[in-house]
Scaffold this active site. Structure first.
Site, mmCIF file in Angstrom:
data_model
loop_
_atom_site.group_PDB
_atom_site.id
_atom_site.type_symbol
_atom_site.label_atom_id
_atom_site.label_comp_id
_atom_site.label_asym_id
_atom_site.label_seq_id
_atom_site.Cartn_x
_atom_site.Cartn_y
_atom_site.Cartn_z
ATOM 1 N N CYS A 2 -41.850 65.214 -70.311
ATOM 2 C CA CYS A 2 -43.303 65.290 -70.417
ATOM 3 C C CYS A 2 -43.868 64.075 -71.158
ATOM 4 C CB CYS A 2 -43.809 66.539 -71.145
ATOM 5 S SG CYS A 2 -43.109 68.057 -70.523
ATOM 6 N N ARG A 27 -42.369 60.200 -67.062
ATOM 7 C CA ARG A 27 -41.735 61.219 -67.895
ATOM 8 C C ARG A 27 -41.797 62.617 -67.277
ATOM 9 N NH1 ARG A 27 -40.971 59.292 -72.941
ATOM 10 N NH2 ARG A 27 -40.809 61.385 -73.783
ATOM 11 N N TRP A 73 -42.934 67.839 -67.119
ATOM 12 C CA TRP A 73 -41.667 68.056 -66.410
ATOM 13 C C TRP A 73 -41.240 69.452 -66.829
ATOM 14 C CZ3 TRP A 73 -36.429 68.956 -67.417
ATOM 15 C CH2 TRP A 73 -35.561 68.681 -66.368
ATOM 16 N N ASN A 99 -44.357 68.041 -75.848
ATOM 17 C CA ASN A 99 -43.197 67.504 -75.127
ATOM 18 C C ASN A 99 -41.971 67.979 -75.892
ATOM 19 O OD1 ASN A 99 -41.740 64.172 -75.195
ATOM 20 N ND2 ASN A 99 -41.160 65.906 -73.974
ATOM 21 N N GLY A 100 -41.145 68.792 -75.248
ATOM 22 C CA GLY A 100 -39.949 69.280 -75.936
ATOM 23 C C GLY A 100 -39.708 70.742 -75.614
ATOM 24 N N GLU A 484 -22.790 53.640 -58.941
ATOM 25 C CA GLU A 484 -24.208 53.350 -59.172
ATOM 26 C C GLU A 484 -24.957 53.232 -57.844
ATOM 27 O OE1 GLU A 484 -26.163 53.600 -61.499
ATOM 28 O OE2 GLU A 484 -27.846 52.287 -61.062
ATOM 29 N N LYS A 488 -28.101 55.623 -56.881
ATOM 30 C CA LYS A 488 -29.429 55.087 -56.507
ATOM 31 C C LYS A 488 -29.906 55.717 -55.211
ATOM 32 C CE LYS A 488 -30.567 53.816 -59.353
ATOM 33 N NZ LYS A 488 -29.999 53.758 -60.627
ATOM 34 N N GLU A 491 -30.742 59.544 -55.616
ATOM 35 C CA GLU A 491 -31.923 59.760 -56.465
ATOM 36 C C GLU A 491 -33.224 59.596 -55.703
ATOM 37 O OE1 GLU A 491 -31.541 58.185 -60.999
ATOM 38 O OE2 GLU A 491 -31.162 56.677 -59.491
ATOM 39 N N HIS A 507 -7.243 60.425 -50.848
ATOM 40 C CA HIS A 507 -6.969 61.727 -51.452
ATOM 41 C C HIS A 507 -8.115 62.718 -51.240
ATOM 42 C CE1 HIS A 507 -3.383 60.068 -53.195
ATOM 43 N NE2 HIS A 507 -4.075 59.097 -53.751
ATOM 44 N N LYS A 606 -37.709 60.132 -66.015
ATOM 45 C CA LYS A 606 -37.034 58.948 -66.530
ATOM 46 C C LYS A 606 -36.454 59.167 -67.912
ATOM 47 C CE LYS A 606 -37.060 54.155 -66.331
ATOM 48 N NZ LYS A 606 -35.877 54.183 -65.476
HETATM 49 C C1 G6P Z 1 -32.391 60.071 -66.251
HETATM 50 C C2 G6P Z 1 -32.921 58.907 -65.452
HETATM 51 C C3 G6P Z 1 -31.779 57.941 -65.122
HETATM 52 C C4 G6P Z 1 -31.083 57.508 -66.396
HETATM 53 C C5 G6P Z 1 -30.600 58.704 -67.213
HETATM 54 C C6 G6P Z 1 -30.146 58.284 -68.595
HETATM 55 O O1 G6P Z 1 -31.568 60.848 -65.453
HETATM 56 O O2 G6P Z 1 -33.540 59.360 -64.268
HETATM 57 O O3 G6P Z 1 -32.323 56.802 -64.475
HETATM 58 O O4 G6P Z 1 -29.995 56.701 -66.058
HETATM 59 O O5 G6P Z 1 -31.670 59.623 -67.406
HETATM 60 O O6 G6P Z 1 -31.248 57.806 -69.297
HETATM 61 P P1 G6P Z 1 -31.197 56.786 -70.494
HETATM 62 O O7 G6P Z 1 -32.637 56.550 -70.838
HETATM 63 O O8 G6P Z 1 -30.446 57.459 -71.599
HETATM 64 O O9 G6P Z 1 -30.506 55.560 -70.020
#
Ligand code: G6P
Length: 611
Positions: A2, A27, A73, A99-100, A484, A488, A491, A507, A606
């Site tokens: 949030c 957020r 969120w 937020n929390g 990664e 990507k 996501e 495997h 994020k």
């Molecule tokens: C969320 C974001 C990712 C990020 C992860 C860790 O899942 O969507 O993009 O890699 O958190 O976040 P941080 O801020 O700790 O790198």
């Protein structure tokens, strides 16, 4: 997660708040709401993005010089209008944004229900503001005292702002575990989850610490802690340019951030690395570098993309520093009673510096006597403040939810830390050290070249945009890059994708391969090249569709793969910095072609400040 933002001063609060909420949408974007004092304490809230709230309030009289807003969120309660913030107290004289998570909200709620309170939402936050009002009425105290007393009784994490119908100049904010910044302007104050809604108006800010309460009343800011001790506000200047948080002509933040990487990697090395003089200095680590040099073991904790950066670092540290490294998901580490000894060094990697699991992993490791280093992007965030020492990645604000430039900046910082340790330890030859330093300086130019592949990758994306699954394979340093690449894609395009070590394919994942399955190989010229070529043959033999990231001039793989993407050559340990670029672009284009919201993918946020 949030995002929260609040304003009191002489301007129209609603304009500042709506603009601020848009900046904080990374957020969370399940719902948005705003509270204003305008012939009453009025709350407007709507399920969905800030743009939906904006459409909802259009044409209404929003004139007010005080207000606050929230972008959500969802944690407690589904995303709908009722559960959206702000929430009113029982008498509707108070409102809150939060937020929390309030963990003991249920027991508080039961007490309040017994006293006759009725709740309109399923949220912990609504319980919180009822609780504050209940204390205020019971104790006959001021609102800020009631907030303080309530905070001593709640368990959980919060950044809150409270406003009152009875006081048109009063905003009360507090934090524990979730970020909160107070902007100090001329006769005006701002409060927000980060500095991005504020910097347009002032660059003077106060970062609240845990258990601190900020009260703005009649144009004056005071700070105290939850134990009621008055504190002197520590005003800092934020160095954040407005352009850095705007799209600057790009269609999405994600593509802007992908293209920023030559610059962000350079910024990350600026003043720290100079191959001519052989200088490699990370100021933030200076006092603790010997702890790293003499570490018995290193534990890297992180989540998501940052965890992938940690995996690359494991290879790098073990190769050059000869220190055993373990890379842990912070969420697992914190709950599995890990063995952490005093000679261990923990490195916490986080773009946002706010990830709840990573913060909890830090607390746990600290309690067991480990020294903690942070590698974070957001200056002044919680993780840098919880660690003994660290280095910022200086990638600039990353707004697209899928992390791109933060990843390459994390790799850059981690490489610099490792090289600095290796040099001091004598576990690397001077020649190798110098060679790596020189090549690190070349990386921004090579990333620039890799970005020129954009239109070719666009064509490949068009070919595969309707795929239902994807497999990403790589070995050695390129294995985390495969992970990664897959992350990507899933996501932002919602295509199922898996990353695997190329040799592990036999495997299990090999059973998935048929003429429908795109397989992305990271097959650059390195020590496992021949073996990866054999894996490509295995996929070909089963009619899989091969897309290969190869080193420029590779003619061998060209004969086998349906598509090849040629990236500039570099030293093997640095290849992740380059090989990841086409994968970022591929997922971006596929997601755009599928009509997905790349900057705000569904269900994600994020900054994950909940566990
Ligand atoms: C969320 C974001 C990712 C990020 C992860 C860790 O899942 O969507 O993009 O890699 O958190 O976040 P941080 O801020 O700790 O790198």
């Amino acid at each position: 997660m949030c995002g929260i933002v609040a304003y009191v001063g002489h301007r129209q609060a609603s304009d500042i708040i709506i603009k601020g909420l848009k900046r904080l949408e990374y957020r969370g974007y399940d719902s948005a709401g705003i509270a204003l004092l305008n012939q009453g304490l009025n709350v407007y809230k709507k399920k969905g993005k800030v743009s939906e709230l904006e459409a909802f309030i259009k044409g209404q009289n929003l004139s007010s010089c005080i207000g606050m807003g929230h972008t959500r969120w969802a944690t407690h309660g589904e995303p709908n209008d009722e559960n959206a913030h702000p929430h009113y107290s029982a008498t509707k004289k108070l409102a809150i944004i939060h937020n929390g998570i309030i963990e003991n909200y249920n027991s508080l709620k039961q007490d309040l229900l017994r006293k006759g309170h009725r709740f309109l939402s399923e949220t912990d936050t609504e319980v919180f503001i009822h609780f504050i009002e209940d204390i205020k009425e019971k104790e006959g105290c001021s609102l800020d005292e009631a907030v303080r007393l309530a905070l001593t009784k709640v368990v959980g994490a919060y950044a809150i702002v409270v406003m009152s119908l009875e006081d048109p100049t009063l905003l009360i904010a507090a934090r524990k575990g979730s970020p909160l910044v107070v902007g100090v302007g001329k006769g005006e104050f701002f409060m927000a989850s980060d500095a991005t809604p504020i910097i347009e108006y002032t660059n003077e800010v106060v970062y609240l610490n845990d258990q601190e309460i900020a009260v703005v009343n009649k144009g004056k800011l005071t700070i105290k802690n939850t134990a009621n001790l008055p504190l002197t506000p520590y005003v800092q200047t934020v160095d954040l340019a407005l352009e850095a948080i705007e799209k600057g002509g790009f269609e999405h933040f994600m593509i802007k951030e992908i293209f920023e990487q030559p610059r962000s990697i350079k910024d990350c090395m600026r003043g720290r690395l100079d191959s001519d003089s052989g200088r490699l200095v990370l100021g933030g680590l200076r006092d603790y570098i010997n702890k790293l040099v003499h570490a018995d073991r290193m534990i890297i904790v992180a989540c998501g993309t940052s965890w992938h950066a940690g995996l690359v670092a494991e290879y790098f540290f073990e190769e050059f520093c000869r220190i055993p490294v373990e890379v842990e998901y912070a969420s697992e580490f914190r709950y599995r009673n890990p063995i952490v000894r005093e000679g261990d060094v923990v490195i916490a990697i986080s773009q946002s510096g706010e990830t709840a699991d990573t913060l909890a992993a830090i607390d746990l490791a600290k309690s067991k006597g480990a020294i903690i280093f942070g590698v974070c992007n957001v200056v002044g965030s919680s993780i840098p403040r919880a660690t003994h020492a660290g280095a910022y990645t200086h990638a600039g604000p990353e707004i697209g939810v899928a992390s791109t430039k933060a990843f390459t900046a994390q790799l850059t910082v981690l490489n610099m830390i490792a090289l600095s340790v290796a040099q001091r330890k004598g576990s690397i030859t001077e020649q190798k050290f110098h060679e790596l330093l020189v090549e690190m300086e070349n990386i921004p130019i090579k990333v620039e070249k890799a970005l020129q592949l954009n239109s070719q990758i666009h064509t490949i994306a068009d070919e595969f945009k309707n795929a239902r699954n994807f497999l990403y394979l790589g070995r050695g340093y390129n294995f985390p890059v495969a992970l990664e690449g897959a992350l990507k894609l899933k996501e932002i395009s919602y295509i199922h994708a898996e990353g695997y070590p190329a040799a592990e394919m036999k495997h299990g994942p090999i059973a998935l391969i048929d003429e429908e399955m795109p397989v992305v190989f990271i097959a650059t010229k390195d020590s496992s090249y021949e073996k990866v070529v054999s894996n490509i043959q295995e996929v070909k033999a089963r009619k899989g569709r091969v897309i290969a990231i190869v080193t420029e001039g590779d003619t061998h793989i060209r004969k086998m793969a349906e598509f090849v993407i040629e990236v500039p050559p570099t030293l093997e340990p640095l290849m992740p910095l380059i090989a990841v670029i086409p994968l970022q672009l591929l997922s971006y284009h596929i997601a755009v072609m599928r009509g997905c919201n790349v900057d705000q993918p569904r269900n994600l946020a994020k900054s994950v400040t909940v566990e």
